[in-house]
Design a protein around this motif. Structure first.
Motif, PDB file in Angstrom:
ATOM      1  N   THR A 147      -0.572   1.358  -9.839  1.00 51.55           N
ATOM      2  CA  THR A 147      -1.773   1.032  -9.285  1.00 51.55           C
ATOM      3  C   THR A 147      -1.455   0.266  -8.082  1.00 51.55           C
ATOM      4  O   THR A 147      -0.268  -0.463  -8.164  1.00 51.55           O
ATOM      5  CB  THR A 147      -2.676   0.543 -10.296  1.00 51.55           C
ATOM      6  OG1 THR A 147      -1.990  -0.928 -10.641  1.00 51.55           O
ATOM      7  CG2 THR A 147      -2.898   1.084 -11.490  1.00 51.55           C
ATOM      8  N   LEU A 148      -2.198  -0.192  -7.239  1.00 50.43           N
ATOM      9  CA  LEU A 148      -2.128  -1.102  -6.211  1.00 50.43           C
ATOM     10  C   LEU A 148      -1.694  -2.310  -6.926  1.00 50.43           C
ATOM     11  O   LEU A 148      -0.865  -3.262  -6.222  1.00 50.43           O
ATOM     12  CB  LEU A 148      -3.440  -1.041  -5.361  1.00 50.43           C
ATOM     13  CG  LEU A 148      -3.078  -1.889  -4.000  1.00 50.43           C
ATOM     14  CD1 LEU A 148      -2.162  -1.211  -3.151  1.00 50.43           C
ATOM     15  CD2 LEU A 148      -4.384  -1.849  -3.076  1.00 50.43           C
ATOM     16  N   GLN A 149      -2.541  -2.870  -7.725  1.00 47.34           N
ATOM     17  CA  GLN A 149      -2.279  -4.111  -8.264  1.00 47.34           C
ATOM     18  C   GLN A 149      -0.892  -4.211  -8.967  1.00 47.34           C
ATOM     19  O   GLN A 149      -0.269  -5.227  -8.849  1.00 47.34           O
ATOM     20  CB  GLN A 149      -3.185  -4.408  -9.533  1.00 47.34           C
ATOM     21  CG  GLN A 149      -4.664  -4.688  -8.884  1.00 47.34           C
ATOM     22  CD  GLN A 149      -5.269  -3.154  -8.642  1.00 47.34           C
ATOM     23  OE1 GLN A 149      -4.921  -2.121  -9.080  1.00 47.34           O
ATOM     24  NE2 GLN A 149      -6.449  -3.354  -7.625  1.00 47.34           N
ATOM     25  N   PRO A 169       0.790  -1.285   0.015  1.00 45.56           N
ATOM     26  CA  PRO A 169      -0.036  -0.090  -0.033  1.00 45.56           C
ATOM     27  C   PRO A 169       0.933   1.202   0.084  1.00 45.56           C
ATOM     28  O   PRO A 169       0.607   2.214  -0.702  1.00 45.56           O
ATOM     29  CB  PRO A 169      -1.050  -0.161   1.356  1.00 45.56           C
ATOM     30  CG  PRO A 169      -0.907  -1.695   1.311  1.00 45.56           C
ATOM     31  CD  PRO A 169       0.341  -2.142   0.822  1.00 45.56           C
ATOM     32  N   ALA A 218       2.824   1.653  -3.635  1.00 46.77           N
ATOM     33  CA  ALA A 218       1.923   1.832  -4.603  1.00 46.77           C
ATOM     34  C   ALA A 218       1.540   3.543  -4.338  1.00 46.77           C
ATOM     35  O   ALA A 218       1.339   4.382  -5.240  1.00 46.77           O
ATOM     36  CB  ALA A 218       0.519   1.278  -4.521  1.00 46.77           C
TER      37      ALA A 218
END
Length: 183
Positions: free
Chosen positions: A42-44, A21, A24
């Motif tokens: 992005t987080l992904q 987290p 990102a």
């Protein structure tokens, strides 16, 4: 085995899934990505990057890169990350890079992290030479590299098409013998 290397108020360590987290969040900021080789995360994408990075050794195999977390030593909070590359043709030479979240900039933490990374490269790994490249407009990076004793070796003019424009880069380097003479 996880990597853990103390460097003053910070420590260099392996990136972990718990870092995703924060990783990102700062890498998604335009001001952080501006002079970096990545676009906003992005987080992904951050989760995939950290998972892939976890499969790499520290130090990395010659010719490859590995990212290390820069964490606050007192509580292990992620502050940024740094990169380490060993030259594929001559692994006695390395390259480094550094990214710090904006809220941690201007406090000397990047300097401590970079000095720790250089100490690891030049003392533990006994590299002959370490280099760093920076966009000439990234004045904070220029000050940081010079503050740890790296020498500006070159100014490459419009040597790369980067994020929609031609860019100049400075190359900095430090020899192991220079590092040891200053310690």
């Amino acid at each position: 085995m996880l990597f853990h290397y103390p460097a003053g108020r910070v420590l260099l360590r392996s990136l972990t899934p718990a870092d995703v987290p924060a990783f990102a969040a700062y890498r998604a900021l335009p001001e952080v990505a501006r002079y970096q080789g990545f676009d906003a995360y992005t987080l992904q994408e951050a989760a995939a990057f950290v998972a892939e990075n976890a499969r790499k050794s520290i130090p990395p195999a010659p010719g490859s890169w590995v990212q290390l977390a820069i964490a606050r030593a007192s509580d292990n909070e992620l502050l940024g990350d740094c990169a380490l590359h060993l030259n594929g043709q001559d692994p006695r030479q390395g390259e480094v890079g550094i990214t710090l979240a904006p809220q941690w900039q201007g406090q000397g933490l990047a300097r401590e992290a970079l000095r720790g990374l250089l100490r690891y490269c030049l003392e533990t790994l006994q590299l002959h030479r370490v280099l760093a490249l920076t966009d000439t407009r990234n004045h904070a990076s220029v000050r940081l590299l010079e503050s740890v004793g790296m020498r500006r070796e070159g100014h490459f003019q419009q040597n790369g098409w980067f994020k929609g424009e031609w860019c100049d880069e400075y190359q900095y380097a430090l020899l192991g013998r220079e590092w040891h003479a200053r310690q």
